[in-house]
Enzyme design. Structure first.
Site, mmCIF file in Angstrom:
data_model
loop_
_atom_site.group_PDB
_atom_site.id
_atom_site.type_symbol
_atom_site.label_atom_id
_atom_site.label_comp_id
_atom_site.label_asym_id
_atom_site.label_seq_id
_atom_site.Cartn_x
_atom_site.Cartn_y
_atom_site.Cartn_z
ATOM 1 C CB SER A 193 62.867 52.841 5.093
ATOM 2 O OG SER A 193 62.297 53.156 3.853
ATOM 3 C CB CYS B 167 60.757 47.752 1.902
ATOM 4 S SG CYS B 167 61.689 49.279 2.079
ATOM 5 C CG ASP C 51 58.927 52.216 2.873
ATOM 6 O OD1 ASP C 51 58.712 53.327 2.367
ATOM 7 O OD2 ASP C 51 59.809 52.021 3.734
ATOM 8 C CD1 TRP D 5 64.539 54.125 -3.182
ATOM 9 C CD2 TRP D 5 63.429 53.388 -1.383
ATOM 10 N NE1 TRP D 5 65.378 53.311 -2.473
ATOM 11 C CE2 TRP D 5 64.721 52.827 -1.367
ATOM 12 C CE3 TRP D 5 62.544 53.046 -0.360
ATOM 13 C CZ2 TRP D 5 65.163 51.959 -0.371
ATOM 14 C CZ3 TRP D 5 62.995 52.192 0.633
ATOM 15 C CH2 TRP D 5 64.283 51.655 0.635
#
Ligand code: FAD
Length: 690
Positions: A450, A643, A688, A690
């Protein structure tokens, strides 16, 4: 990029003329070189080929087609593996197909003694992967138009499905579930269960293996197939070519495509064609025992690449010298690592996944994921090539025993070379066909980061914030070293004057093929994302980003601070950041006051230091403590951004918002969650993760 037919014809013509000009005819008569011009390869390849898979299967005498909808390559890998197994074990005549390459109007003419497999990953918020968009739009239309408009148009179709998903996302395996529903509704018959693999739980491979065994039984029964003794048949022919050396100018030493072989690449740069970017700055944000975090700035000026705040940058890694050497040694290839090899596909439907001629060294160092989690099926497939009866028996045992494999291989973070070393100490595995290595290991994937800079402030410099992956198991000497982050660390060390950058003995070849990355360069491309600040800077925003999850929020705050400095009015900007300790891993600790000076009262940073107090405190606890203010901001139209860690944090934060809304608005928890859901669908709650 979408092309229509006219574009494709023009592209194909340009490609032909370009190839003719640059190669001066040297390529005529040779097999298709997929990498001749990657910027055009997909479109051009599609131009001349039929999009009618029923016709293609008839022409090629195939009776099973394996469609894949893949974003990162796993679904594609599963499709290839399944097709290979279907052929080897059951005599199916198989064809692997990128779902994007075909039209589906004539799915209703699919012969009833044929089989269609759909291996479909779900992407983002329950969406199809890029290559499956057209297929999904066709199938999900109110009234898909098949070639023979019958009542139950797909009643002849027998199909098999497996989905690749992540249960930490709300729309778990949505793609395969919906496709399965549409196919059944249209009269098609599914064989076996609709399989689902879960990347979130880390069980993708095991889910796949368990599903496929039962599926094959049903398929055998239904299609009257009999299992035969599987004999390995290579997909690629490897020829050592002593007329060439690594100095020959047409030999690829790791260059990703022809433009890179001939020079240093040429735009447009994208996921097939990286830009070799200079690193303008690198530093360690923190370094504490066994943990460190990098900040790097990558210059994209003059490349034609651009980004907007919230996008991702992909880094194309190189395997470490240590692990490259280990695998080459264990395969008995270390002495001929620089021998030039020609690699060709033995089957016209397979493509060589890297450009050739090349060398063993270049394949292992630049193109194959040699460090990753080992596949149990791959381990089993190596048994016939073991150097001893003991190793053979061990491979068969581990390949067939899920628990033993977990205990002895995956939970110990061993890579393939380490497993082979362990099973046959001091011996080399010279009988393993190199084709099997290429087939069994996945193609190395770029890693995404990011972007932690604002494009408004730093148009040409892309910042990343990455924790260096280094995992030591208790009681073990082995440390798992992340491929990309340790490569980046080596680049940082070199930039800071270390002549032999060597994090933990990994020895990267950081000058790249033919020294083309010299001067601290790294191959990259940019991926645009939907994770975006509201276009109106006056709108309030609430950001939750613990650890490296703060990366895009550094960019967001930087951007808003710039707007404020330009005299624009900026709405409330609330950032929840968490880490272990204010003295250890507090990212950008010294920068936040600078932004606060520009943003004044509109900026507030709320920290959670999990290891400072008597009790562990995380961002979601802080969120609850600030519930009243948070709810006020939401009522004033605030956007929420989350995030970082998908598995735990993002879920907990989602639940906390539901709770806050419920408590402050007199709603039930379910109603509170419903409000959050609606915010998600209207893009006011963005993740966002992961
Ligand atoms: P890898 O080599 O890929 O290893 C990663 C993990 O895989 C290991 O920790 C381990 O759990 C597992 N693994 C690897 N090998 C084995 C093995 N042999 N056996 C068992 N398990 C194994 N990261 C950041 O630091 N900052 C960011 O801003 C950031 N943004 C991201 C944005 C997106 C959209 C995505 C998808 C990811 C982002 N990431 C970010 C994560 C990043 O892409 C990488 O995954 C991360 O840096 C690790 O990469 P690596 O190559 O160093 O590690």
């Amino acid at each position: 990029i979408e092309y229509d037919t006219a574009d494709l014809v023009i592209l194909a013509t340009i490609l032909t003329v370009t190839v003719a000009y640059f190669t001066k005819g040297t390529l005529w008569g040779k097999p298709k070189d997929y990498f001749t011009d990657l910027s055009l390869a997909n479109g051009a390849a599609r131009a001349g080929k039929t999009r009618d898979f029923v016709k293609k299967m008839a022409e090629m005498d195939r009776n099973a087609i394996f469609f894949y909808g893949s974003q990162t390559g796993t679904a594609e890998d599963y499709a290839s593996r399944l097709a290979k197994e279907g052929h080897a074990r059951f005599g199916l005549k198989t064809l692997v197909a990128d779902i994007e390459d075909y039209d589906f109007e004539n799915l209703d003419t699919f012969p009833s003694d044929h089989l269609a497999f759909f291996l479909l990953a779900t992407y983002g918020e329950g969406e199809p992967t890029d290559n499956a968009v057209e297929f999904y739009e066709f199938l999900s239309a109110d009234d898909p138009q098949f070639s023979e408009a019958a009542d139950e148009p797909l009643q002849n179709l027998k199909y098999v499905t497996f989905g690749l998903g992540n249960n930490t996302y709300e729309h778990y395996n949505a793609m395969v579930r919906k496709v399965d529903g549409y196919l059944t509704k249209l009269g098609a018959k599914r064989l076996g269960a609709a399989g689902e693999g879960d990347d979130g739980a880390g069980t993708m491979e095991e889910d796949f293996l368990a599903w496929k065994e039962e599926m094959w039984q049903v398929v055998c029964k239904e299609m009257g197939l009999e299992e035969r003794e599987a004999v390995y048949e290579p997909i690629f022919k490897i020829n050592e070519d002593d007329t060439l050396t690594p100095d020959s100018e047409n030999v690829y030493l790791g260059e990703p495509n022809k433009h890179h072989l001939e020079g240093k690449g040429r735009p447009p740069y994208n996921s097939h064609n990286p830009y070799i970017a200079p690193i303008s700055k690198s530093l360690e944000l923190f370094t504490v025992k066994d943990r460190n975090c990098l900040h790097m700035e990558i210059n994209i000026a003059g490349s034609g690449l651009n980004y907007t705040t919230g996008d991702h940058i992909a880094i194309w890694p190189t395997n470490s010298g240590r692990e490259t050497d280990r695998l080459l040694s264990v395969l008995g290839l270390i002495d001929k690592r620089h021998t030039v090899i020609q690699v060709t596909a033995l089957d016209s439907t397979s493509k060589v996944p890297f450009p050739a001629p090349t060398t063993y060294d270049a394949v292992i160092r630049y193109h194959v994921e040699i460090n990753g989690l080992v596949s149990r099926q791959f381990i089993a497939s190596l048994a016939p090539f073991a150097p001893s009866e003991y190793a053979k028996a061990e491979l068969t045992r581990l390949g067939g025993d899920k628990d033993a494999f977990h205990e002895e291989v995956s939970s110990r973070y061993l890579n393939i070379a380490q497993v082979l070393e362990k099973l046959a100490p001091g011996q080399t595995w010279t009988s393993i066909p190199f084709s099997l290595i290429i087939e069994g290991l996945t193609h190395i994937q770029p890693r995404y980061y990011s972007i932690s800079s604002s494009s408004h402030v730093h148009k040409d410099n892309v910042a990343i914030t990455a924790v260096v992956e280094s995992i030591r198991l208790p009681g073990s000497k082995h440390i798992l070293k992340g491929v990309t982050t340790n490569y980046l660390l080596a680049l940082k060390q070199k930039q800071h004057g270390d002549p032999n950058p060597d994090p933990h003995g990994l020895t990267y070849d950081i000058n790249g093929p033919r020294n083309k990355y010299d001067g601290i360069h790294v191959p990259v491309h940019i991926r645009h994302s939907n994770f975006k600040l509201p276009s109106d800077p006056e709108k309030p925003v609430i950001m939750i980003g613990p650890g490296t999850g703060v990366a895009p929020f550094r960019a967001f705050v930087q951007e808003r601070a710039a707007h404020a400095a330009e005299g624009k009015k900026v709405g409330k900007t609330l950032l929840f950041f968490g880490c272990r300790n204010s003295e250890e891993d507090f990212l950008y600790k010294n920068e936040w006051p600078e932004y606060a000076a520009k943003l004044g009262d509109s900026f507030k940073l709320i920290t959670a230091f999990s290891r400072e107090g008597p009790k562990k405190v995380y961002v979601q606890h802080r969120l609850l403590e600030h519930a009243a203010e948070v709810d006020e901001l939401l009522k004033a139209g605030a956007y929420i951004y989350v995030c970082g860690d998908a598995a735990h944090m993002a879920r907990d934060v989602n639940a906390t918002f539901g709770k806050i809304i419920a408590e402050h608005r007199g709603l039930t928890e379910a109603q509170g969650e419903e409000v959050v859901k609606r915010m998600r669908s209207s893009n006011k709650y963005q993740e966002d993760v992961w």
